[in-house]
Each structure stands twice: as C-alpha cells, then as structure tokens.
Design an enzyme around this catalytic site. Structure first.
Site, PDB file in Angstrom:
ATOM      1  N   GLY A 257      -1.269   7.949   0.769  1.00 31.81           N
ATOM      2  CA  GLY A 257      -0.472   7.437  -0.336  1.00 31.81           C
ATOM      3  C   GLY A 257       0.955   7.933  -0.225  1.00 31.81           C
ATOM      4  N   GLU A 258       1.666   7.897  -1.320  1.00 30.66           N
ATOM      5  CA  GLU A 258       3.061   8.344  -1.413  1.00 30.66           C
ATOM      6  C   GLU A 258       4.025   7.411  -0.685  1.00 30.66           C
ATOM      7  OE1 GLU A 258       3.404  12.391  -0.062  1.00 30.66           O
ATOM      8  OE2 GLU A 258       1.652  13.048  -1.199  1.00 30.66           O
ATOM      9  N   GLY A 259       3.508   6.471   0.096  1.00 32.08           N
ATOM     10  CA  GLY A 259       4.370   5.607   0.898  1.00 32.08           C
ATOM     11  C   GLY A 259       4.708   6.201   2.246  1.00 32.08           C
TER      12      GLY A 259
END
Length: 361
Positions: A327-329
C-alpha cells in the site's frame, strides 16, 4: 516538426470524437510522428520494449513530440474504516494514525522511495479517528472520523462521499498550480482492502471470493471469515449508480483518490497507478469517466489477491511484478524512474541521422 504540431493543435482546438468528447485533434498524425521518432533512434526497432510504449503514451497524452515529467507528486490519503471493528484485519485501527505519524517522521517506505526519486510527498487526513497536531506535515481535510460499519449501515452518506472526492480534486489542483504534470496516489487505512474488494466485486462482476485477499496478513481462518462478512455485506445492499456504490462500500480515502484521478485526467496529467486499493479507486473513477484510463500508467502487479484480475479486466499490463502488497502507493514511486527513462530516451537519444548511423534497409 514540433512547430507544425503546435500550429495544427491551435487550428483544431475544438475537435471531438464520435461521442462528442474532447480528443486530441492530432491523435492519428501525432501518433505516427511519435512512432517515427521512436523508431529512428540509434537502436534496433522495438529494442527498448515497454519503454517505447510509455514514451508513445506520454507523448500522446501531452500532445507533443517532446514530453516531460515535471515536479511529480505523490498524494497519500488516510482514513479509518468502521468495518475494522469486525476484526477483518490482523492490525488494530490505531495503526492508521500511527502510520500517518510515521509518514510525518519520514520513516515509511513511501518516504524512502519518494526521497530517492525526487517526488514530493503530501499526506492528507481525510477521515482518521485521531486528532493530529497542527504542527505536523499533515493536510487537515477530515470529513469524518472514519466510515461507518458496513455490516450495519452504508459506509458513508452521499454528502461525505462527495466531500471526500473534492478533497482529492483540490489536492491535484494545488499541485498543478505548482507546475506538477505527473501524479500518483497512495493510501493508509486499516480495513481498506475490504472496501476495495467490494468495489471490485460490484464493478467487475467477479465473485467476492475472487476479490478478497489476505490484506495485511490474515491467516486462513481469518481470511475465510473476512470473505463471509464481505459476501454478507455485498448481499445486504443494492446500490445502482457508481456514486451509490462508492458511498455504500468505499472509504473516505478511496473516495479522495477517485476524485484525484478524475481531476488529474481533467488537468491532462500523467497518472501513476499503484496496487490493489489504488486500482480499485481508479476502477471507480472509470465509472464516472472512462477516458481516465488513457492517462494511466500501471506501475506494478500487487501480490494481493484480486489485483491481477482487476488489471486483466482493464486490459492493461503492469510495468513491474515485485511481489509487493504494502500500500501507500509504493509501487508507483518505485516505477517513476522507468517513466522518466522512457521520456528521456525519446528526448535525448540520438536519431540515426544525427549520429550518422546506417538505418535498417
């Protein structure tokens, strides 16, 4: 040649496609010119593989033979999920605000990758169940203290969903005003793989079992329970429009990402798409405007179950397959140098004529 394109664009500002939507007036001509420029670099035809495809895409999006990646920005939206109270994640809800604090301290993976690749990072509190100090580098855009528990009621109201989408739109407009033309979105929110699974299920038609994965590390029994709960939720509601689906099953941070993608398309930006949750937000944005996909570069294939099926549904191939599911990009930030490489070879690599190299007969 570049001046010829600019003049033609000026003469055809109001060109549209058969559906009446705005389309590059030189899409056909420009594509041929870009391909000619790519093919006549000092290399065998097609030898830079996917980099050539990216160069062509970025040039078409920006309507130029000399595209640029300028001031890339990474926007992380954080929010809590009421469904987390049902134990669908191995981590407690407090991890959402704790990870935001980690972002602020510069200690998360996305901080590392953005620093490495000279990408501005901004963090937005769209709906975290915590009050951050005004002294922290967090944009206060709180709509609510998390979504409602979908097992009992829809995640959001229409008003909350629209407000969250506007947070994403505004965030992109701020970056554009600073000269940014390339954007990526990330997220933080315990429970948001559940929302993403439900959005995927509703928009692709895949069975909920195929859309539901281990998230941040569920064991087999926990995964079975998560799947049963999501199936129960999917059968509880019957939203009709894309906005109703997002309101019922989404998250405040996912709605913000959806708005950000729609605004980025409106601003004709290059959009770097990360993994499972980011793609679920994009899939949602596409329900509002299918042309968003034209501006998207799909950065990696997440190891989260369902992401590969989403990419297949969209008919796209990711740049990287690194087994990431953080996640988080992070995958978008990691892929940025590849996009820069594609643009740089197109602008800086010598042509056969310039280098005095004999071309293929």
């Amino acid at each position: 040649m570049e001046e010829k394109i600019k003049n033609a664009i000026a003469d055809n500002k109001h060109a549209t496609n058969v559906e009446g939507k705005k389309k590059s007036p030189l899409w056909g001509d420009l594509e041929g010119l870009l391909q000619h420029k790519i093919d006549n670099k000092t290399k065998p035809l097609g030898s830079l593989g996917v980099l050539e495809e990216i160069a062509l895409q970025v040039g078409l999006v920006q309507n130029t033979l000399s595209p640029k990646i300028e001031n890339p920005a990474h926007l992380v939206f954080a929010a809590d999920h009421g469904l987390a109270d049902e134990g669908i994640s191995p981590y407690p809800k407090d991890v959402t605000w704790q990870m935001v604090m980690n972002f602020c301290a510069g200690g998360a993976s996305i901080n590392v990758f953005c620093r490495q690749n000279e990408m501005e990072l901004k963090v937005f509190d769209v709906g975290v169940d915590y009050d951050f100090s005004e002294n922290l580098p967090v944009v206060n855009a709180k709509i609510a203290r998390g979504t409602c528990n979908m097992r009992k009621e829809p995640a959001m109201t229409i008003g909350e969903c629209r407000a969250a989408m506007e947070v994403g739109c505004k965030a992109v407009r701020v970056e554009v005003a600073k000269g940014c033309n390339t954007v990526a979105c990330g997220e933080m929110g315990i429970g948001n793989t559940s929302s993403s699974s439900l959005l995927m299920h509703k928009f692709t038609g895949h069975p909920i079992e195929d859309c539901t994965g281990r998230g941040s590390g569920l064991g087999d029994k926990q995964l079975d329970r998560k799947t049963r709960i999501l199936k129960e939720i999917s059968e509880k509601y019957d939203p009709q429009s894309a906005e109703e689906v997002l309101t019922t099953f989404g998250g405040l941070e996912i709605a913000a990402m959806t708005g950000a993608y729609l605004e980025a398309k409106k601003q004709n930006m290059i959009i770097l798409i990360d993994g499972f949750i980011s793609t679920a937000a994009l899939l949602t944005a596409i329900q509002f405007d299918a042309s968003v996909k034209e501006n998207c570069i799909f950065c990696h294939s997440s190891d989260e179950k369902g992401h590969k099926l989403m990419l297949e549904f969209l008919g796209v191939k990711p740049l990287l397959q690194l087994g990431m599911r953080l996640g988080e990009g992070g995958g978008a930030a990691v892929a940025l140098p590849l996009v820069k490489s594609a643009v740089n070879f197109l602008n800086e690599m010598s042509s056969m004529e310039d280098a005095g190299v004999s071309n293929k007969e």
